[in-house]
Write a protein that holds these residues in place. Structure first.
Motif, mmCIF file in Angstrom:
data_model
loop_
_atom_site.group_PDB
_atom_site.id
_atom_site.type_symbol
_atom_site.label_atom_id
_atom_site.label_comp_id
_atom_site.label_asym_id
_atom_site.label_seq_id
_atom_site.Cartn_x
_atom_site.Cartn_y
_atom_site.Cartn_z
ATOM 1 N N SER A 194 0.831 -1.206 0.000
ATOM 2 C CA SER A 194 0.000 0.000 0.000
ATOM 3 C C SER A 194 0.863 1.252 0.000
ATOM 4 O O SER A 194 0.580 2.224 -0.718
ATOM 5 C CB SER A 194 -0.925 0.019 1.222
ATOM 6 O OG SER A 194 -1.853 -1.032 1.147
ATOM 7 N N PHE A 195 1.917 1.244 0.795
ATOM 8 C CA PHE A 195 2.838 2.374 0.858
ATOM 9 C C PHE A 195 3.478 2.625 -0.508
ATOM 10 O O PHE A 195 3.532 3.759 -0.989
ATOM 11 C CB PHE A 195 3.917 2.114 1.914
ATOM 12 C CG PHE A 195 4.964 3.173 1.977
ATOM 13 C CD1 PHE A 195 4.737 4.356 2.649
ATOM 14 C CD2 PHE A 195 6.192 2.985 1.347
ATOM 15 C CE1 PHE A 195 5.709 5.342 2.700
ATOM 16 C CE2 PHE A 195 7.164 3.962 1.396
ATOM 17 C CZ PHE A 195 6.925 5.150 2.071
ATOM 18 N N LEU A 196 3.962 1.569 -1.148
ATOM 19 C CA LEU A 196 4.596 1.717 -2.454
ATOM 20 C C LEU A 196 3.600 2.197 -3.510
ATOM 21 O O LEU A 196 3.924 3.050 -4.347
ATOM 22 C CB LEU A 196 5.232 0.399 -2.887
ATOM 23 C CG LEU A 196 6.437 -0.043 -2.064
ATOM 24 C CD1 LEU A 196 6.850 -1.461 -2.441
ATOM 25 C CD2 LEU A 196 7.595 0.919 -2.230
ATOM 26 N N ASP A 197 2.379 1.668 -3.485
ATOM 27 C CA ASP A 197 1.345 2.107 -4.420
ATOM 28 C C ASP A 197 1.060 3.594 -4.240
ATOM 29 O O ASP A 197 0.917 4.336 -5.221
ATOM 30 C CB ASP A 197 0.063 1.304 -4.233
ATOM 31 C CG ASP A 197 0.195 -0.147 -4.687
ATOM 32 O OD1 ASP A 197 1.166 -0.488 -5.395
ATOM 33 O OD2 ASP A 197 -0.691 -0.946 -4.288
ATOM 34 N N GLU A 198 0.983 4.032 -2.996
ATOM 35 C CA GLU A 198 0.723 5.433 -2.690
ATOM 36 C C GLU A 198 1.861 6.324 -3.172
ATOM 37 O O GLU A 198 1.639 7.388 -3.742
ATOM 38 C CB GLU A 198 0.526 5.594 -1.182
ATOM 39 C CG GLU A 198 -0.137 6.877 -0.760
ATOM 40 C CD GLU A 198 -0.452 6.845 0.711
ATOM 41 O OE1 GLU A 198 0.226 7.584 1.461
ATOM 42 O OE2 GLU A 198 -1.342 6.080 1.126
ATOM 43 N N GLN A 199 3.093 5.873 -2.951
ATOM 44 C CA GLN A 199 4.260 6.631 -3.405
ATOM 45 C C GLN A 199 4.250 6.769 -4.941
ATOM 46 O O GLN A 199 4.524 7.839 -5.470
ATOM 47 C CB GLN A 199 5.556 5.952 -2.959
ATOM 48 C CG GLN A 199 5.776 5.962 -1.467
ATOM 49 C CD GLN A 199 5.957 7.355 -0.927
ATOM 50 O OE1 GLN A 199 6.768 8.117 -1.430
ATOM 51 N NE2 GLN A 199 5.203 7.699 0.088
ATOM 52 N N GLU A 200 3.922 5.674 -5.610
ATOM 53 C CA GLU A 200 3.880 5.705 -7.081
ATOM 54 C C GLU A 200 2.794 6.648 -7.564
ATOM 55 O O GLU A 200 2.995 7.419 -8.493
ATOM 56 C CB GLU A 200 3.648 4.300 -7.613
ATOM 57 C CG GLU A 200 3.707 4.206 -9.111
ATOM 58 C CD GLU A 200 3.554 2.787 -9.623
ATOM 59 O OE1 GLU A 200 3.656 2.614 -10.850
ATOM 60 O OE2 GLU A 200 3.329 1.863 -8.828
#
Length: 68
Positions: free
Chosen positions: A56-62
């Motif tokens: 979720s964190f990586l998706d949000e960063q992207e």
């Protein structure tokens, strides 16, 4: 990552955390293949929650990068 380094990281994480997930990879080969390794210590359900949170964190960063 060398076995000695990986062991030191695992030992350090195990002392200070109830659960951890360690994911490592080698540089990609010329044809794009990449060796990926994953290990965890602690409860499997907690490790799964850590992975979901990380995704979720990586998706949000992207998503944030695409908005800029």
């Amino acid at each position: 990552m060398g076995n000695g380094v990986q062991k030191r990281i695992k030992d350090r994480l195990a002392k200070n955390h109830a659960c951890y997930v360690l994911i490592t990879c080698e540089e990609p080969t010329e044809n794009g293949d990449m060796q990926v390794e994953m290990t965890y210590e602690g409860d499997a359900a907690l490790a799964a929650c850590l992975l979901q949170g990380a995704q979720s964190f990586l998706d949000e960063q992207e998503e944030n990068q695409h908005l800029q």
